[in-house]
Design a protein around this motif. Structure first.
Motif: not given
Length: 318
Positions: A63-71
């Motif tokens: 969707v053209g975004q990032m998730n830096l909270s995965v970890g």
């Protein structure tokens, strides 16, 4: 046969697959231990968690975004499932369901904050990553949960020949995601939003709903990775997820996902995770300093991004 070969060559992941095959053949000659049943079990077990982590970021890239909270999210879920079974004495199944639901709720918070505040998801998830890590430390005081049910630990260590039982979960998730993005309307809408959000909005697609859905799926897959990591380690360590960020980006990007959004490759991501697992396994078998793995991942990401940009330039997309 020629048609299958021609199809494979046209795919972005064909080069990665060739790397996996050539690397596997080279390792089998370099060290006999590579072909041992136990080594394959160890390698496949490490791939299980990595694949779910990669899927968690791949959905956001779609969707053209990032998730830096995965970890941080996966680490928090690991502590929740461990705490429910250790401190509360809850059976594994309800503890897992509650923990995964908590991961989905955390993903919803990420998506809702992104949509309602209008702040870039990069910043929002950077902030929530710090919040999730803080809750993790506050709940555990940096002390792991060790007393987990034997059947839960046995699932994490069990295997059928070289195949770990843990492999069942990422295989199911792979099939579900493949069907979701190829056959389900919501999945196609999410990729349309990633390709061109304005055009998607004009076509009647709800961009906020697509972004929130992507965050929820990302949270659920990161949560599943957290649960598998606990089963694999046999304890709920507060440090789980601390090193997931690089691999969460590396595998989807190497597999062919576009950083601009709208294009992902589930099969490419699977093969990229296999390549990363093969590199990590080779480092161990050849007694190479493990810090070189991080260096190689960085180099692979840069190479993959450069190849994608070159391909886009050649196709007149950039």
């Amino acid at each position: 046969m020629n048609r299958i070969l021609s199809f494979a060559i046209r795919q972005q992941w064909s080069g990665i697959l060739a790397g996996v095959i050539v690397g596997g053949i080279a390792l089998s000659f370099a060290t006999p231990q590579f072909l041992s049943e136990f080594n394959w079990f160890v390698m496949l077990r490490s791939i299980c968690v990595s694949l779910l982590v990669a899927f968690s970021q791949m959905v956001m890239l779609g969707v053209g975004q990032m998730n830096l909270s995965v970890g941080a999210l996966g680490g928090l879920v690991a502590i929740i499932v461990g705490g429910l079974m250790d401190a509360w004495g809850m059976p594994p199944l309800p503890a897992i369901l509650i923990a995964v639901a908590a991961g989905g709720a955390a993903g919803f918070i990420n998506g809702w904050l992104t949509v309602r505040t209008g702040i870039n998801g990069f910043i929002v998830t950077l902030a929530t990553a710090s919040a999730f890590a803080g809750i993790n430390t506050g709940l555990t005081r940096a002390i792991p949960f060790y007393n987990l049910p034997p059947e839960f630990v046995a699932f994490g260590n069990g295997r059928l020949g070289p195949f770990p039982y843990l492999l069942i979960v990422p295989l199911i998730v792979t099939v579900l995601l493949a069907v979701f993005f190829s056959r389900v309307k919501t999945g196609r809408y999410m990729l349309a939003v990633g390709g061109n959000a304005h055009a998607a909005q004009l076509s009647g697609i709800s961009v906020p709903r697509a972004i929130i859905t992507a965050h929820v799926i990302s949270g659920l897959t990161a949560a599943a990775a957290g649960v598998l990591a606990v089963a694999q380690l046999g304890s709920a360590q507060p440090s789980i997820g601390a090193e997931w960020l690089v691999i969460s980006f590396a595998a989807p990007i190497i597999g062919g996902a576009s950083l601009a959004g709208g294009s992902i490759s589930i099969l490419g991501t699977v093969i990229a995770v296999m390549l990363i697992g093969l590199i990590q396994n080779a480092m161990v078998l050849l007694a190479v300093d493990p810090y070189w793995v991080t260096f190689l991942l960085g180099a692979l990401i840069l190479t993959a991004v450069w190849i994608n940009r070159y391909r886009a330039y050649r196709m007149g997309e950039d």
